[in-house]
Design a protein around this motif. Structure first.
Motif, PDB file in Angstrom:
ATOM      1  N   ASP A  87       0.880  -1.165   0.000  1.00 24.39           N
ATOM      2  CA  ASP A  87       0.000   0.000   0.000  1.00 24.39           C
ATOM      3  C   ASP A  87       0.921   1.220   0.000  1.00 24.39           C
ATOM      4  OD1 ASP A  87      -1.607   2.190   0.587  1.00 24.39           O
ATOM      5  OD2 ASP A  87      -2.870   1.073   1.980  1.00 24.39           O
ATOM      6  N   LEU A  88       1.012   1.899  -1.129  1.00 26.73           N
ATOM      7  CA  LEU A  88       1.979   2.990  -1.262  1.00 26.73           C
ATOM      8  C   LEU A  88       1.655   4.188  -0.380  1.00 26.73           C
ATOM      9  CD1 LEU A  88       2.567   2.802  -5.109  1.00 26.73           C
ATOM     10  CD2 LEU A  88       4.107   2.051  -3.291  1.00 26.73           C
ATOM     11  N   SER A  89       0.392   4.363   0.000  1.00 25.54           N
ATOM     12  CA  SER A  89       0.038   5.506   0.846  1.00 25.54           C
ATOM     13  C   SER A  89       0.520   5.316   2.284  1.00 25.54           C
ATOM     14  CB  SER A  89      -1.466   5.771   0.812  1.00 25.54           C
ATOM     15  OG  SER A  89      -2.166   4.641   1.281  1.00 25.54           O
ATOM     16  N   THR A  90       0.637   4.055   2.727  1.00 28.61           N
ATOM     17  CA  THR A  90       1.115   3.783   4.094  1.00 28.61           C
ATOM     18  C   THR A  90       2.517   3.183   4.100  1.00 28.61           C
ATOM     19  OG1 THR A  90       0.222   1.531   4.155  1.00 28.61           O
ATOM     20  CG2 THR A  90      -1.244   3.334   4.884  1.00 28.61           C
ATOM     21  N   GLY A  91       2.935   2.596   3.009  1.00 24.79           N
ATOM     22  CA  GLY A  91       4.234   1.941   2.938  1.00 24.79           C
ATOM     23  C   GLY A  91       4.234   0.530   3.494  1.00 24.79           C
ATOM     24  N   LYS A  92       3.087   0.051   3.944  1.00 28.53           N
ATOM     25  CA  LYS A  92       3.004  -1.298   4.522  1.00 28.53           C
ATOM     26  C   LYS A  92       2.722  -2.318   3.422  1.00 28.53           C
ATOM     27  CE  LYS A  92       1.540   0.371   8.939  1.00 28.53           C
ATOM     28  NZ  LYS A  92       1.828  -0.158  10.197  1.00 28.53           N
ATOM     29  N   GLY A  93       3.382  -3.459   3.552  1.00 28.63           N
ATOM     30  CA  GLY A  93       3.198  -4.475   2.532  1.00 28.63           C
ATOM     31  C   GLY A  93       3.617  -5.843   2.987  1.00 28.63           C
ATOM     32  N   LYS A  94       3.653  -6.756   2.036  1.00 27.64           N
ATOM     33  CA  LYS A  94       3.980  -8.147   2.334  1.00 27.64           C
ATOM     34  C   LYS A  94       4.717  -8.744   1.147  1.00 27.64           C
ATOM     35  CE  LYS A  94       0.823 -10.926   4.143  1.00 27.64           C
ATOM     36  NZ  LYS A  94      -0.297 -11.891   4.252  1.00 27.64           N
ATOM     37  N   ILE A  95       5.742  -9.534   1.465  1.00 30.57           N
ATOM     38  CA  ILE A  95       6.459 -10.314   0.456  1.00 30.57           C
ATOM     39  C   ILE A  95       6.134 -11.778   0.724  1.00 30.57           C
ATOM     40  CG2 ILE A  95       8.698 -11.013  -0.462  1.00 30.57           C
ATOM     41  CD1 ILE A  95       9.824  -8.345   0.571  1.00 30.57           C
ATOM     42  N   GLU A  96       5.610 -12.451  -0.296  1.00 30.75           N
ATOM     43  CA  GLU A  96       5.325 -13.882  -0.182  1.00 30.75           C
ATOM     44  C   GLU A  96       6.279 -14.636  -1.101  1.00 30.75           C
ATOM     45  OE1 GLU A  96       0.658 -14.158   0.995  1.00 30.75           O
ATOM     46  OE2 GLU A  96       1.127 -14.138  -1.139  1.00 30.75           O
TER      47      GLU A  96
END
Length: 182
Positions: A100-109
């Motif tokens: 999520d570019l607006s929050t910078g939170k993400g996940k790598i699978e």
């Protein structure tokens, strides 16, 4: 001894038994690959945080993705990346990333191939010359099994008496799915 429809049918079925089973299982798995993909199962999922981006269209480009890949230590071949409503999706051969570019939170699978089942599904897409020749022979073998099967049974359960009706239904169903329900 003169070959009969029964003996030809039996011998072709015996010869192709392993491939029939492999194609059956892998075909079923591929039919349901949206729910569970036998070629890829998640073996690790890592939550990440990157700096938020307010203008992704001008910031996220090939150089950004290359830097991100190196920074995260992903040693994999990039397939593609796309931005949709501030959601960055990066697809590698063995990894998927969502941020999520607006929050910078993400996940790598990270993914691995499911043992045995994953290899069986490869049979459906392999394009090596020798496999294609063998697959063509398999197709011919399936035609032989189908056509000899029509002449095995005699009497009221023969193909001529009632089998043709079931065969016609078996032909109509794929046509309905192909032309009306797809």
């Amino acid at each position: 001894m003169k070959p009969t429809a029964r003996s030809v049918h039996r011998d072709f079925a015996y010869f192709y038994l392993g491939l029939i089973i492999a194609f059956s299982f892998s075909g079923i798995f591929l039919n349901h690959r949206r729910d569970w993909h036998p070629r890829r199962y998640t073996y690790s999922a890592t939550e990440i945080t990157v700096p938020a981006i307010t203008q992704p269209d001008s910031t996220v480009n090939d150089a950004y993705i290359e830097t991100f890949t190196e920074t995260q230590g992903i040693k994999d071949n990039l397939r593609r990346f796309v931005i949709d409503k501030n959601q960055l999706s990066i697809s590698y051969e063995k990894h998927d990333v969502k941020i999520d570019l607006s929050t910078g939170k993400g996940k790598i699978e990270a993914y691995r191939t499911t043992p045995i089942l994953g290899q069986m599904t490869q049979l459906h897409v392999d394009t090596s010359k020798w496999w294609i020749y063998y697959s063509d022979l398999f197709g011919i073998g399936m035609l032989v099994i189908a056509f000899t099967g029509m002449f095995i049974q005699k009497g009221e359960n023969s193909f001529r008496s009632r089998g043709w009706k079931l065969a016609l239904i078996g032909i109509i169903f794929p046509l309905i799915f192909l032309f009306l329900l797809s």
